[in-house]
Motif scaffolding. Structure first.
Motif, PDB file in Angstrom:
ATOM      1  N   ARG A  82       5.955   8.063   3.557  1.00 36.01           N
ATOM      2  CA  ARG A  82       7.198   7.314   3.287  1.00 36.01           C
ATOM      3  C   ARG A  82       7.603   6.493   4.508  1.00 36.01           C
ATOM      4  O   ARG A  82       8.035   5.348   4.377  1.00 36.01           O
ATOM      5  N   LEU A  85       5.582   3.298   4.982  1.00 41.42           N
ATOM      6  CA  LEU A  85       5.928   2.220   4.059  1.00 41.42           C
ATOM      7  C   LEU A  85       7.248   1.556   4.459  1.00 41.42           C
ATOM      8  O   LEU A  85       7.404   0.340   4.328  1.00 41.42           O
ATOM      9  N   HIS A  88       6.675  -0.877   7.278  1.00 36.99           N
ATOM     10  CA  HIS A  88       5.996  -2.123   6.860  1.00 36.99           C
ATOM     11  C   HIS A  88       6.539  -2.569   5.505  1.00 36.99           C
ATOM     12  O   HIS A  88       5.806  -2.601   4.518  1.00 36.99           O
ATOM     13  N   ARG A  92       2.268  -3.854   0.710  1.00 37.09           N
ATOM     14  CA  ARG A  92       2.346  -3.057  -0.517  1.00 37.09           C
ATOM     15  C   ARG A  92       1.028  -2.358  -0.856  1.00 37.09           C
ATOM     16  O   ARG A  92       0.786  -2.008  -2.004  1.00 37.09           O
ATOM     17  N   ILE A  94      -1.973   0.655   0.104  1.00 37.41           N
ATOM     18  CA  ILE A  94      -2.260   1.906   0.809  1.00 37.41           C
ATOM     19  C   ILE A  94      -3.734   2.231   0.599  1.00 37.41           C
ATOM     20  O   ILE A  94      -4.263   2.048  -0.497  1.00 37.41           O
ATOM     21  N   CYS A 108       0.587   9.348  -3.300  1.00 42.33           N
ATOM     22  CA  CYS A 108       0.002   8.021  -3.540  1.00 42.33           C
ATOM     23  C   CYS A 108       0.071   7.656  -5.024  1.00 42.33           C
ATOM     24  O   CYS A 108       0.375   6.515  -5.375  1.00 42.33           O
ATOM     25  N   LEU A 111       3.463   6.540  -5.804  1.00 44.79           N
ATOM     26  CA  LEU A 111       3.739   5.211  -5.252  1.00 44.79           C
ATOM     27  C   LEU A 111       3.092   4.122  -6.107  1.00 44.79           C
ATOM     28  O   LEU A 111       3.640   3.037  -6.254  1.00 44.79           O
ATOM     29  N   TYR A 116       3.160   0.100  -5.749  1.00 45.88           N
ATOM     30  CA  TYR A 116       2.211  -0.015  -4.639  1.00 45.88           C
ATOM     31  C   TYR A 116       0.790  -0.066  -5.191  1.00 45.88           C
ATOM     32  O   TYR A 116       0.492   0.514  -6.240  1.00 45.88           O
ATOM     33  N   ALA A 143      -0.372  -1.453   4.337  1.00 45.96           N
ATOM     34  CA  ALA A 143       0.678  -0.857   5.160  1.00 45.96           C
ATOM     35  C   ALA A 143       0.163   0.382   5.868  1.00 45.96           C
ATOM     36  O   ALA A 143       0.509   0.658   7.011  1.00 45.96           O
TER      37      ALA A 143
END
Ligand SMILES: Cc1ncc(COP(=O)(O)O)c(C=O)c1O
Ligand SMILES: Cc1ncc(COP(=O)(O)O)c(C=O)c1O
Ligand code: FES
Ligand code: FES
Lengths: 387, 159, 387
Positions: A82, A85, A88, A92, A94, A108, A111, A116, A143
């Motif tokens: 968290r 993110l 940055h 968007r 990961i 993940c 997200l 994301y 990010a």
């Protein structure tokens, strides 16, 4: 209740070191104050907490101010992801891997549902990622790269610094789940590319309910748990003083025992692994032969089912765990072994033995003596063996 | 808990020079006071000086403080430090010197020593009848107590 | 280190009950397994955890399945607020009060910056909210009302069920921070309007590092900490077994001692309060005379500063705390007392004494005997007294 056993499930959790308990007891019994208090009775604990922070920092080769105490590895993983993110907000994307612990994987996935984009790096038969795939996935929109140092099920180690060097080129943050690596591999944050690193107390002979997150100085960090000013604003909530003291002591002991314990564990692990492979037909090691934690072996026994093996071992007082997550309430076979592309024949019959510095030769010999019989017995029940 | 030095605690528990200096008719001697802060911000200090007019020497210094441990200890320290000095010498006393006299103050409590130095300035300016220009804040910079922030505006207002 | 003191800071944290430590020790020393494990050694702990869950549920008048173990009160507050917003994705308004704990207040502030609209209900001079203001604030867009049961600084109690009845009319979720109420007020979730309720172990003689969140059956809940399947998917992370056992035992003891302890504490608190008011000029109670926890008194002493009082008390081995948050690293006076509109003269000189079942008459008499001298001494230093 069952008090004694041959405990070879140290990647699940570990025995609290008696010295750790001794160190904690005064803080449970007598020094129960709140370190943020004005009075001496509470305030004096700030010093004890700061000593523990130094001990944890020393184990990681970090600075005191870079250590944030948490309640567990899961919290550390959630908080780091968290925070990255939030640091940055314009990016968007990961990158993670298919073999991460659920504490990373499920964050993940959530997200993804929030917009994301997540890349789940694949692994080969030996559990290793492909650095080319990593490079091809990195973009200016990335990010965060969040990868584990060593896998909890197989012990396979990722080449963290080689990965980190690439991550840095793209300006992404690099979080490493080192819950299984701490105490088993030498770590030095001073010369590392890691921005944030998660550890959990109960995997290194500290009690459950305490962990730590390393946050490199200069990394913009916003807390997951919001409230009071504890941990210099990086983790709210009254400090778990006895837990922190225990984690500090455990870190000190890990450092103290490191050389000798890892050497011993590796020797015993190798003896166990090689003997089982030699005495039991149709079995193989899941994972990489050398890029692996010294304490872990994960062996696939064809044609039989993990839970059945575990229950037979349990009868002998031997604690191990199954690659299969039947163990944890879900009925799917291990996502780690599936990602490695294991054949169905072994996927369901994989057992992880994970050692610690308390493991004795006699215990290993006991496992060596009972395993062949168990496997033979179960195979005699199996419809597949004869196929 | 703030990490106070033994010196801070000693002067806090047994403050020296507390109280007022009453105006006097003694020839050659004048009494002046200086105020900073206000009760609304939680820190306030009133400093009383007895000055020998001919020599500008501080014969006696006393304080009244509404404030925390550091504020009380700083006030006490300041009065000890300036007794016997001339006004010009006293004006050179910095808040850092007050903190040093105390063996140090927690970073977040440095402003409590600033208060002492400001009260001294106020008292001397009062004595000399010079109006004081609000100066744009302390050298120690980063950590200014928010209550002191308020008091910056009201600072020259007598409580 | 200082081991003994007259501990009147029980709203900050409490002594762990020796029986709680005894109950925990076997789980620290011997039964260190992981309750999710297949083997008996680990799996047997699931039963112990379930007993503890029953004990906690009994204290709240809840069902076992409605209890989720957390790491602290802050985590419970954070989790409840986030979950409520996820349960009402179409609503963007939150109601709370100006006197909440930072674990609620600072989450609300962050949510404001994320586009939520937050109403901070005001309180009167006695620390009470106005039900009309609440009703006027409630709309069909209100996702959550989050209010504390009892205030940690003043002990003032909100009329939770009257509030809840109104909240329900608007279909909003109702979260209550009961960290200070649990064990001090009778609670019964079965007949309550509360949807989620936070409690923290270290405020009820359990250790630090453990807490619980009550989640009413049927309330849609999504976890704050994401990962494994622990706590039936409502809180990931290896269970803090010793902490859970400790919380269970502490809950049992709170229930056992409830009647007698609250009666005793109220009597001692009243004796302390009335005597101080009678013997010290220019002081008054901050808060409501009767709508108040039985163990708490917050007294404002005019013309002097809280920290100074605390350090003098400290010299006598008396632990109390200051309304002024000089205590917690921030230098602002208490947001609670400011919200109550206290005059500046008392705002900075307020002291909270909070008792527990261990508080003795002799301890209270000792406070009564030293306070007048301390106040007089500090007033003799103050420039205001004479004004
Ligand atoms: C009312 C209230 N809510 C929440 C908390 C936070 O609890 P914890 O410190 O266990 O996170 C506290 C205690 O500090 C409290 O008094
Ligand atoms: C690699 C890895 N990450 C994270 C965790 C989660 O740690 P914890 O159970 O302390 O939350 C574990 C252990 O379960 C782990 O093995
Ligand atoms: S056969 Fe029982 S879980 Fe799959
Ligand atoms: S006077 Fe020291 S903090 Fe305000």
């Amino acid at each position: 209740m069952q008090k004694n056993c041959i405990y070879l499930d140290n990647n699940a959790t570990t025995k609290v070191d008696p010295e750790v308990i001794e160190a904690m007891l005064p803080y449970l019994r007598d020094f129960y104050g709140n370190p943020s208090s004005m009075h001496t009775f509470g305030g004096q604990l700030a010093k004890a907490v700061s000593t523990a922070r130094k001990q944890v920092a020393a184990l990681l080769g970090a600075e005191d101010s870079e250590i944030v105490f948490t309640s567990c590895g899961t919290e550390g993983d959630n908080a780091a992801i968290r925070a990255a993110l939030l640091a940055h907000p314009d990016r968007r994307h990961i990158i993670t891997s298919q073999v991460e612990h659920p504490a990373v994987l499920n964050v993940c996935k959530q997200l993804e549902s929030q917009g994301y984009q997540v890349t789940y790096l694949s692994v080969n038969h030996q559990g290793q990622i492909d650095l080319n795939e990593l490079e091809a996935s990195l973009t200016g929109n990335t990010a965060l790269v969040t990868l584990m140092y060593a896998n909890n099920e197989t012990g396979v180690i990722f080449p963290i610094e080689e990965i980190g060097a690439r991550v840095k080129e793209y300006g992404a943050l690099f979080h490493v789940d080192a819950v299984q690596a701490v105490g088993k591999l030498p770590l030095n944050m001073k010369t590392s590319t890691i921005d944030m690193l998660t550890m959990s107390g109960h995997k290194i002979h500290a009690p459950k309910g305490i962990g730590a997150l390393y946050v490199r100085r200069g990394v913009r960090f916003r807390p997951l748990l919001i409230g009071g000013h504890q941990e210099r604003g990086r983790r709210a909530g009254t400090e778990n003083v006895p837990g922190i003291i225990g984690l500090g002591k455990a870190a000190e002991l890990e450092l103290l025992h490191f050389e000798e314990a890892t050497k011993r564990e590796r020797k015993l692990r190798d003896r166990l692994e090689q003997t089982l492979l030699a005495t039991i037909p149709d079995c193989e090691v899941n994972g990489h032969p050398t890029q692996r934690l010294p304490n872990t072996t994960n062996i696939g026994f064809k044609y039989i089912e993990g839970e059945a093996i575990l229950l037979h071992l349990n009868k002998y007082g031997i604690c191990a765990s199954s690659g299969s997550a039947c163990t944890s309430g879900s009925l799917e076979p291990s996502h780690v072994l599936r990602a490695m592309g294991l054949p169905y024949t072994t996927l369901h019959g994989s057992i992880r033995f994970s050692l610690c510095r308390y493991t004795t030769e006699a215990e290993i010999e006991q496992v060596i003596s009972v395993m062949p019989g168990i496997v033979e017995h179960l195979r005699s029940l199996s419809p597949f063996k004869s196929d | 808990m703030w990490d106070y030095t033994d010196k801070v605690l000693e002067l806090f528990y047994n403050p020296k020079n507390q109280g007022v200096i009453e105006a006097t008719n003694e020839p050659g001697v004048k009494v002046a006071t200086g105020d900073v802060g206000s009760i609304s911000c939680g820190d306030a200090l009133r400093l009383h000086l007895k000055v020998e007019v001919a020599t500008d020497k501080i014969l006696d210094a006393r304080f009244q403080t509404f404030g925390c441990t550091s504020a009380i200890a700083s006030s006490s320290a300041l009065t000890e430090m300036i007794k016997g000095l001339t006004l010009d010498e006293a004006l050179k006393v910095t808040n850092k010197e007050i903190a040093d006299y105390l063996g140090g103050l927690p970073e977040a409590k440095m402003h409590c020593s600033v208060m002492g130095q400001e009260a001294l300035e106020a008292a001397i300016y009062n004595y000399r009848g010079i109006p004081r220009v609000a100066h744009d804040d302390d050298d120690e910079g980063t950590l200014v107590c928010t209550c002191f922030g308020i008091s910056e505006n009201k600072i020259r207002r007598v409580v």
